[in-house]
Design a protein around this motif. Sequence first.
Motif, PDB file in Angstrom:
ATOM      1  N   VAL A   1       0.855  -1.195   0.000  1.00 36.60           N
ATOM      2  CA  VAL A   1       0.000   0.000   0.000  1.00 36.60           C
ATOM      3  C   VAL A   1       0.885   1.238   0.000  1.00 36.60           C
ATOM      4  CG1 VAL A   1      -1.794  -1.218   1.296  1.00 36.60           C
ATOM      5  CG2 VAL A   1      -0.148   0.198   2.527  1.00 36.60           C
ATOM      6  N   GLN A   2       0.365   2.314  -0.538  1.00 38.45           N
ATOM      7  CA  GLN A   2       1.081   3.578  -0.487  1.00 38.45           C
ATOM      8  C   GLN A   2       0.793   4.241   0.856  1.00 38.45           C
ATOM      9  OE1 GLN A   2       0.895   6.126  -3.909  1.00 38.45           O
ATOM     10  NE2 GLN A   2       0.624   4.422  -5.336  1.00 38.45           N
ATOM     11  N   LYS A   3       1.825   4.717   1.504  1.00 40.49           N
ATOM     12  CA  LYS A   3       1.690   5.300   2.834  1.00 40.49           C
ATOM     13  C   LYS A   3       1.460   6.809   2.733  1.00 40.49           C
ATOM     14  CE  LYS A   3       2.525   3.106   6.127  1.00 40.49           C
ATOM     15  NZ  LYS A   3       1.668   2.260   7.001  1.00 40.49           N
TER      16      LYS A   3
ATOM     17  N   SER B   1     -13.583   1.664   2.526  1.00 41.20           N
ATOM     18  CA  SER B   1     -13.138   2.724   3.430  1.00 41.20           C
ATOM     19  C   SER B   1     -12.363   3.805   2.680  1.00 41.20           C
ATOM     20  CB  SER B   1     -12.251   2.141   4.536  1.00 41.20           C
ATOM     21  OG  SER B   1     -12.960   1.188   5.299  1.00 41.20           O
ATOM     22  N   PHE B   2     -12.753   5.051   2.917  1.00 41.10           N
ATOM     23  CA  PHE B   2     -12.115   6.201   2.257  1.00 41.10           C
ATOM     24  C   PHE B   2     -11.892   7.326   3.255  1.00 41.10           C
ATOM     25  CE2 PHE B   2     -13.783   4.280  -1.563  1.00 41.10           C
ATOM     26  CZ  PHE B   2     -12.937   4.706  -2.590  1.00 41.10           C
TER      27      PHE B   2
ATOM     28  N   LEU C   1      -1.908  -0.450   6.759  1.00 40.61           N
ATOM     29  CA  LEU C   1      -2.861   0.519   6.226  1.00 40.61           C
ATOM     30  C   LEU C   1      -2.088   1.737   5.727  1.00 40.61           C
ATOM     31  CD1 LEU C   1      -5.488   0.380   9.108  1.00 40.61           C
ATOM     32  CD2 LEU C   1      -5.833  -0.473   6.789  1.00 40.61           C
ATOM     33  N   PRO C   2      -2.687   2.542   4.870  1.00 40.20           N
ATOM     34  CA  PRO C   2      -1.997   3.765   4.432  1.00 40.20           C
ATOM     35  C   PRO C   2      -1.573   4.657   5.605  1.00 40.20           C
ATOM     36  CG  PRO C   2      -3.863   3.319   3.015  1.00 40.20           C
ATOM     37  CD  PRO C   2      -3.943   2.331   4.135  1.00 40.20           C
ATOM     38  N   ILE C   3      -2.390   4.673   6.656  1.00 45.36           N
ATOM     39  CA  ILE C   3      -2.050   5.378   7.892  1.00 45.36           C
ATOM     40  C   ILE C   3      -2.817   4.700   9.018  1.00 45.36           C
ATOM     41  CG2 ILE C   3      -3.879   7.098   7.556  1.00 45.36           C
ATOM     42  CD1 ILE C   3      -2.054   9.147   8.962  1.00 45.36           C
ATOM     43  N   GLU C   4      -2.200   4.601  10.172  1.00 43.16           N
ATOM     44  CA  GLU C   4      -2.869   3.988  11.315  1.00 43.16           C
ATOM     45  C   GLU C   4      -3.889   4.963  11.914  1.00 43.16           C
ATOM     46  OE1 GLU C   4      -2.383   0.815  12.066  1.00 43.16           O
ATOM     47  OE2 GLU C   4      -0.945   0.746  10.409  1.00 43.16           O
ATOM     48  N   ILE C   5      -4.920   4.405  12.530  1.00 41.18           N
ATOM     49  CA  ILE C   5      -5.984   5.234  13.114  1.00 41.18           C
ATOM     50  C   ILE C   5      -5.414   6.252  14.099  1.00 41.18           C
ATOM     51  CG2 ILE C   5      -8.059   5.236  14.550  1.00 41.18           C
ATOM     52  CD1 ILE C   5      -8.756   2.522  13.462  1.00 41.18           C
TER      53      ILE C   5
ATOM     54  N   GLY D   1      -4.146   3.469  -0.836  1.00 46.88           N
ATOM     55  CA  GLY D   1      -3.288   4.497  -0.252  1.00 46.88           C
ATOM     56  C   GLY D   1      -2.881   5.604  -1.200  1.00 46.88           C
ATOM     57  N   ASN D   2      -3.134   5.420  -2.483  1.00 49.87           N
ATOM     58  CA  ASN D   2      -2.779   6.449  -3.463  1.00 49.87           C
ATOM     59  C   ASN D   2      -3.705   7.655  -3.300  1.00 49.87           C
ATOM     60  OD1 ASN D   2      -1.979   7.943  -5.678  1.00 49.87           O
ATOM     61  ND2 ASN D   2      -2.961   6.605  -7.183  1.00 49.87           N
ATOM     62  N   ALA D   3      -3.163   8.785  -2.890  1.00 57.82           N
ATOM     63  CA  ALA D   3      -3.965   9.997  -2.707  1.00 57.82           C
ATOM     64  C   ALA D   3      -4.193  10.640  -4.071  1.00 57.82           C
ATOM     65  CB  ALA D   3      -3.265  10.964  -1.760  1.00 57.82           C
ATOM     66  N   PHE D   4      -5.446  10.682  -4.501  1.00 56.23           N
ATOM     67  CA  PHE D   4      -5.734  11.238  -5.825  1.00 56.23           C
ATOM     68  C   PHE D   4      -6.756  12.357  -5.713  1.00 56.23           C
ATOM     69  CE2 PHE D   4      -8.619   7.659  -5.204  1.00 56.23           C
ATOM     70  CZ  PHE D   4      -9.849   8.110  -5.652  1.00 56.23           C
ATOM     71  N   LEU D   5      -6.681  13.275  -6.661  1.00 54.74           N
ATOM     72  CA  LEU D   5      -7.556  14.437  -6.679  1.00 54.74           C
ATOM     73  C   LEU D   5      -8.770  14.172  -7.553  1.00 54.74           C
ATOM     74  CD1 LEU D   5      -5.004  17.371  -7.102  1.00 54.74           C
ATOM     75  CD2 LEU D   5      -5.831  16.316  -4.976  1.00 54.74           C
ATOM     76  N   LEU D   6      -9.898  14.696  -7.151  1.00 54.74           N
ATOM     77  CA  LEU D   6     -11.116  14.546  -7.940  1.00 54.74           C
ATOM     78  C   LEU D   6     -10.951  15.162  -9.322  1.00 54.74           C
ATOM     79  CD1 LEU D   6     -14.081  13.621  -8.024  1.00 54.74           C
ATOM     80  CD2 LEU D   6     -14.715  15.840  -7.085  1.00 54.74           C
TER      81      LEU D   6
END
Length: 367
Positions: free
Chosen positions: A87-89, A111-112, A146-150, A350-355
């Motif tokens: 996953v991408q972090k 989950s998003f 996960l991309p980031i932990e809770i 985990g890939n952060a993408f823009l709308l």
Amino acid sequence: MIIALILLVAVLVSTYFLFNAYYPSFGGEVNKERQTKYATSAQFDNGKFVNIHRVNMNKGFSETLAMARKFFFEKVENGRPKHDLAVQKIDSSNIADYASPTRFVWFGHSSFLIQMNHKNILLDPMFGEVPAPLPFLGGKRFSAELPIEIRKLPKIDAVIISHDHYDHLDYESISLLKDKVGTFYTPLGVGVHLETWGVLKENIVEMDWWQETTFDDLQFVCTPARHFSGRKFSNGQSTLWSSWVIKSATENIFFSGDSGYDSHFKAIGDKYGPFDFAMMECGQYNKMWPDIHMFPEETAQAGMDLKAKRIMPIHWGAFKLALHPWTDPVQRVTKKAKELNLPIITPQIGNAFLLQDQNIDNQDWWR
């Protein structure tokens, strides 16, 4: 001997009822007072929530046993990845300091994290390892991380929940999140679980289908889905299930939750479409339960019904909850979307993408 057997049975029965009543992961129970309140809903009938077109969820013992036997003992070729998925972090400062156009981070399954209008919004935040009340009842997540932990997430302005199944509403995730969340938005009844887990009642907004609410400069709409609910044998259909519309002054987003294919997609598209982006259920389907989960080809058609400009398949890539190969959903929906000339994106977990991105990395990462 008879007395000993009677005592043993009594102990087992007592243990079952105590476990059923007090094991925290099961959540709460919708009481008579709440049922009276929900009786005004068009979806509530004779103490249970129902779909627009009725779905028979009362499987007989033999049917249930056959399904369980298939799920636990039938070998599925390529049912899980051979290795943990990469996953991408993303780090907490990247999230906390973000103040640009609408951005999405997919955690796998449904989950998003959505960052929109300077707000952090979580959809169905199931960050647990196993989508079940007990670890031995389910398979582990496909990714070890996960991309980031809770615990590293910054303040969350809103959490939107589609329904109360374990792969969408997780006790441990909510327990870790609740003190950093502003408001929880749920379909009718789901708030009872959150309250049982310590979320303040005033921080929960329960909504019926077609109800609208404003969240600062955003609009949330609770819209129909074709599914079911329940966290144990005794409380099926006691809470409502839904999809959601998330709308700003300039952007229109749809989140399907879990749903079989039906006429509600067109109804939502006609009333609230067209949508800039639709996150669409695509996974965990089977011919034994065609009414409650879409096949990939139906997912693409539902995107057309919604008048979506672009769709993303979700409800796959994290857990094995059906009998199809784990890559089957994304491969089939991609093929069908191409036939329908419907733009589709398949970003890595985990890939952060823009709308607004026109060229989201669509490499076949699952290969």
